[in-house]
Write an enzyme that holds these catalytic residues in place. Sequence first.
Site, PDB file in Angstrom:
ATOM      1  N   HIS A  63      -2.038  -5.354  10.798  1.00 32.56           N
ATOM      2  CA  HIS A  63      -1.635  -6.524  10.017  1.00 32.56           C
ATOM      3  C   HIS A  63      -2.353  -6.556   8.671  1.00 32.56           C
ATOM      4  O   HIS A  63      -1.747  -6.827   7.638  1.00 32.56           O
ATOM      5  CB  HIS A  63      -1.946  -7.804  10.804  1.00 32.56           C
ATOM      6  CG  HIS A  63      -1.226  -7.892  12.119  1.00 32.56           C
ATOM      7  ND1 HIS A  63      -0.254  -8.824  12.371  1.00 32.56           N
ATOM      8  CD2 HIS A  63      -1.329  -7.151  13.249  1.00 32.56           C
ATOM      9  CE1 HIS A  63       0.203  -8.670  13.606  1.00 32.56           C
ATOM     10  NE2 HIS A  63      -0.437  -7.660  14.161  1.00 32.56           N
ATOM     11  N   ASP A  66       0.839 -13.841   7.174  1.00 38.45           N
ATOM     12  CA  ASP A  66       1.309 -13.212   8.400  1.00 38.45           C
ATOM     13  C   ASP A  66       1.901 -14.301   9.297  1.00 38.45           C
ATOM     14  O   ASP A  66       1.408 -15.433   9.334  1.00 38.45           O
ATOM     15  CB  ASP A  66       0.119 -12.560   9.094  1.00 38.45           C
ATOM     16  CG  ASP A  66       0.536 -11.580  10.163  1.00 38.45           C
ATOM     17  OD1 ASP A  66       0.377 -10.386   9.938  1.00 38.45           O
ATOM     18  OD2 ASP A  66       1.023 -12.020  11.230  1.00 38.45           O
TER      19      ASP A  66
END
Length: 426
Positions: free
Chosen positions: A29, A134
Amino acid sequence: MADHHHQNHGLKQAQQVVVVMVPFPAQGHLNQLLQLSRLVSSYNIPVHYVSSATHNRQAKLRVHGWNPLAVANVHFHESPTPSFLSPLPNPNSSIPFPSHLQPAFDASLHLREPVATLLRTLSPTAGRLIVIHDSLMSSVAQDVVSIPNAEFTKFINSQHDYMKFDSGRLYNTCQVMEGPYLDLLAREEMSRKKKQWAFGPFNPVTISDNKKSNHRHKCLKWLDKQGENSVICVSFGTTTSLTNEQIKELAVGLEQSRQKFIWVLRDADKGDVFAGEERRVELPKGYEERVKGKGIVVRDWAPQLEILGHPSTGGFMSHCGWNSCVESLSMGVPIAAWPMHSDQPNNTVLITKLLKVGLVVKDWARRDELVTSLMVEKDVKKLMASKEGDEVRRRAADLGGAIRRSVAEGGQSRMELDSFIIHITR
Ligand SMILES: *[C@@H]1O[C@H](CO)[C@@H](O)[C@H](O)[C@H]1NC(C)=O
Ligand SMILES: *[C@@H]1O[C@H](CO)[C@@H](O)[C@H](O)[C@H]1NC(C)=O
């Protein structure tokens, strides 16, 4: 071929727009939003990347294909995070999901306050603040709504969706990789009046690998001496820890395949990758001596994108994490798929059944079984030394070419990136 990073796009240079990136603190991520920072900053838009000190350090140290410290308008903000436990992964766990990372994930919720503070600091001098977070960091980014000139753009990593007031979604994929599914998603988004952009791969698709540099990893120098498409790279990402027994089977299978290999033998990351010791797995006695010339075992952080982009690399045995899939496809390398958890079995279906640029090593229906040395040997040979493997490799090379054309000037992925930039600088 030219690549996003090196272009001066000549679009409206909107200094008044400021982008804030809020990544989720796990390697796959962190990497994607850092790669996205490179793309956005190439349009002369300042980017502020905010995470804890240890995760910023991790992201910068491990990024492949470019140097974030050389990009003047990417700014890193180290927010204080309470200390968290950073236990070792358990290779013997019956559940392969890296649950030992939970304390680090929990600690990331404390980023809400520092992120809000950063937004309030940047807001008065920015025409518009664009917050790209995210999808797992929705709650951390929630204070955006209290800032008048701020706007959300959610980056989708998985199907988490409790935040309904984002203005659009970004995907690290593109039409040539997932066209039909993106079209379906777009229809759904349209009915909710949300925007969607898919301008992946976020990673660089061409690597300037300076052969004279003293800093090249030893495995790249070794690759220089091998024949074209003769080496398989074996690596299972940052959230997998294999049992001792499985590692032994893999070792024997690779050796018996008699194919050349680079094997990145690492455990899953700890929450803090810089803290404490790691498990050092013992290979069968004399293994590395025996495979000398045929294969090398790498235990440190390997330059995966450079390995995949090297002409000697002709296959990738992978867990099919999304970063790995995108990197492999953009370099035109076929995949021997060994999914471990989360979205990886789904990605395996995309790679092997839909795009047909890989083959399955570990069948998800038999996920609790050991992959024997015989299976490893057979599948490595199939990918690296058979007609069927050559076919798969040819399709992967074609797809890689299409992906690289897509991110180049005039390509579809590039046009979607341009359209995203036009949207945020409107
Ligand atoms: C996992 O199990 C093996 C065999 O049962 C044992 O030798 C090893 O020490 C265990 N590893 C850990 C980290 O618990
Ligand atoms: C994987 O695909 C199945 C449907 O085949 C779906 O139910 C599941 O949510 C998907 N998993 C992930 C993590 O995307």
